[in-house]
Design an enzyme around this catalytic site. Structure first.
Site, PDB file in Angstrom:
ATOM      1  N   LEU A   1      10.639 -21.188  -3.437  1.00  0.00           N
ATOM      2  CA  LEU A   1       9.543 -20.322  -2.983  1.00  0.00           C
ATOM      3  C   LEU A   1       8.293 -20.458  -3.856  1.00  0.00           C
ATOM      4  CD1 LEU A   1       8.804 -17.747  -1.170  1.00  0.00           C
ATOM      5  CD2 LEU A   1       9.464 -16.399  -3.177  1.00  0.00           C
TER       6      LEU A   1
ATOM      7  N   HIS B   1       2.904   3.072  -8.898  1.00  0.00           N
ATOM      8  CA  HIS B   1       2.786   1.638  -9.192  1.00  0.00           C
ATOM      9  C   HIS B   1       4.032   1.155  -9.928  1.00  0.00           C
ATOM     10  CE1 HIS B   1      -1.195   1.900  -7.690  1.00  0.00           C
ATOM     11  NE2 HIS B   1      -1.732   2.489  -8.740  1.00  0.00           N
TER      12      HIS B   1
ATOM     13  N   ASP C   1       0.842  -1.203   0.000  1.00  0.00           N
ATOM     14  CA  ASP C   1       0.000   0.000   0.000  1.00  0.00           C
ATOM     15  C   ASP C   1       0.873   1.248   0.000  1.00  0.00           C
ATOM     16  OD1 ASP C   1      -2.295   1.496   0.030  1.00  0.00           O
ATOM     17  OD2 ASP C   1      -2.677   1.251   2.177  1.00  0.00           O
TER      18      ASP C   1
HETATM   19  C1  FPP Z   1      -1.703   0.160  -3.329  1.00  0.00           C
HETATM   20  O1  FPP Z   1      -1.317   1.497  -3.432  1.00  0.00           O
HETATM   21  C2  FPP Z   1      -1.143  -0.661  -4.388  1.00  0.00           C
HETATM   22  C3  FPP Z   1      -1.848  -1.299  -5.368  1.00  0.00           C
HETATM   23  C4  FPP Z   1      -3.324  -1.244  -5.438  1.00  0.00           C
HETATM   24  C5  FPP Z   1      -1.208  -2.062  -6.456  1.00  0.00           C
HETATM   25  C6  FPP Z   1       0.061  -2.775  -6.167  1.00  0.00           C
HETATM   26  C7  FPP Z   1       0.673  -3.140  -7.454  1.00  0.00           C
HETATM   27  C8  FPP Z   1       1.972  -3.075  -7.808  1.00  0.00           C
HETATM   28  C9  FPP Z   1       3.073  -2.721  -6.891  1.00  0.00           C
HETATM   29  C10 FPP Z   1       2.387  -3.370  -9.216  1.00  0.00           C
HETATM   30  C11 FPP Z   1       2.135  -4.735  -9.770  1.00  0.00           C
HETATM   31  C12 FPP Z   1       2.402  -5.872  -8.865  1.00  0.00           C
HETATM   32  C13 FPP Z   1       3.098  -7.022  -9.125  1.00  0.00           C
HETATM   33  C14 FPP Z   1       3.025  -8.131  -8.136  1.00  0.00           C
HETATM   34  C15 FPP Z   1       3.952  -7.201 -10.310  1.00  0.00           C
HETATM   35  P1  FPP Z   1      -2.435   2.642  -3.554  1.00  0.00           P
HETATM   36  O2  FPP Z   1      -2.540   2.989  -4.976  1.00  0.00           O
HETATM   37  O3  FPP Z   1      -3.694   2.195  -2.903  1.00  0.00           O
HETATM   38  O4  FPP Z   1      -1.732   3.776  -2.731  1.00  0.00           O
HETATM   39  P2  FPP Z   1      -2.419   4.949  -1.893  1.00  0.00           P
HETATM   40  O5  FPP Z   1      -3.217   4.302  -0.802  1.00  0.00           O
HETATM   41  O6  FPP Z   1      -1.252   5.737  -1.372  1.00  0.00           O
HETATM   42  O7  FPP Z   1      -3.276   5.730  -2.845  1.00  0.00           O
END
Ligand code: FPP
Length: 252
Positions: A148, A54, A37
């Protein structure tokens, strides 16, 4: 790999050798699950678009996956996209999907080299055909890896998972005449996406939020929870080690 060798490799990799030495290698968590997050906030702090957060988050994914394999963890589960995430702006959703596809394409060889088996958990049938075929390719190519197990939770929801499990369980029970009293906790566990895997011992959440967000609801019944203020794009193997060291200090 013998323990001393793992210790040496991780100590070389790590910016904090003292932290590495504080880990009890005989009591590692078997399964670590992470709610990634804070990508959006990371981007906002830098006056960038959310998708840049992201994109930066991929570096953290790479580092944590490789470190988990080297440490000898059995299972790592990352929460990449929830069933609720479809509500985000269209361009953000499509960028996330494109990033996943790219990650799988570029990282497949690294996964194979590190003996990592890749698996997706979630309602994958609702994903687009191109993503599904990339995921399928990743799963097939790494199917015989014995190190893993790396689960990516994609179009995942804990309630959706339990709902899907109950639907299949009831359908099977109607077919084979299984009685309600014969259904135990282990029966339900065997219908979840994570059937056969140990439950997470340690659940990590980045960016300081104190919520479960519909993640692995059944499986985290007894997990230790570790929350850090670090935003996901800044998360690295030393934070994973901090979480493990802290987990080992707790009475279980
Ligand atoms: C939360 O941050 C994160 C996500 C919803 C997406 C996580 C995805 C990645 C890191 C990229 C792809 C993953 C893989 C496994 C290759 P948010 O956008 O909710 O952040 P915020 O709460 O600060 O707005």
């Amino acid at each position: 790999m013998p323990l001393q060798e793992i210790l040496d490799v991780v100590a070389q990799d790590s910016e904090e050798p003292a932290l590495v030495r504080s880990i009890d290698w005989t009591r590692l968590p078997r399964h670590v699950a992470i709610i990634m997050d804070g990508n959006g906030r990371w981007a906002k702090q830098r006056h960038k678009r959310r998708v840049e957060g992201h994109r930066a988050g991929i570096h953290a994914v790479r580092d944590v996956v490789e470190a988990s394999a080297r440490l000898g963890l059995e299972v790592l589960t990352l929460y990449a996209f929830s069933v609720e995430n479809w509500k985000r702006p269209k361009t953000e959703v499509s960028t996330l999907m494109a990033l996943l596809k790219r990650y799988l394409r570029l990282e497949l060889n690294t996964l194979l080299k590190n003996n990592i088996r890749f698996q997706v958990i979630g309602r994958t049938e609702e994903l687009s055909p191109d993503i599904r075929s990339e995921l399928q390719r990743g799963m097939e190519r790494t199917a015989s890896c014995t190190g893993l197990l790396f689960n990516i939770a994609l179009n995942y929801g804990g309630r959706a998972e339990i709902t899907d499990a109950v639907r299949r369980l009831v359908a099977d029970a109607q077919r084979n005449g299984r009685q309600p009293a014969e259904i135990g906790e282990e029966t339900i566990a065997s219908y979840l996406y994570t059937a056969g895997q140990p439950d997470p011992d340690l659940l990590i959440r980045t960016s300081g939020e104190l919520r479960i967000s519909n993640f692995l609801l059944w499986q985290i019944a007894y997990s230790e929870i570790w929350v850090t203020e670090v935003l996901w794009p800044d998360f690295r193997r030393r934070h994973l080690l901090q979480a493990i060291a802290d987990y080992q200090k707790r009475e279980r």
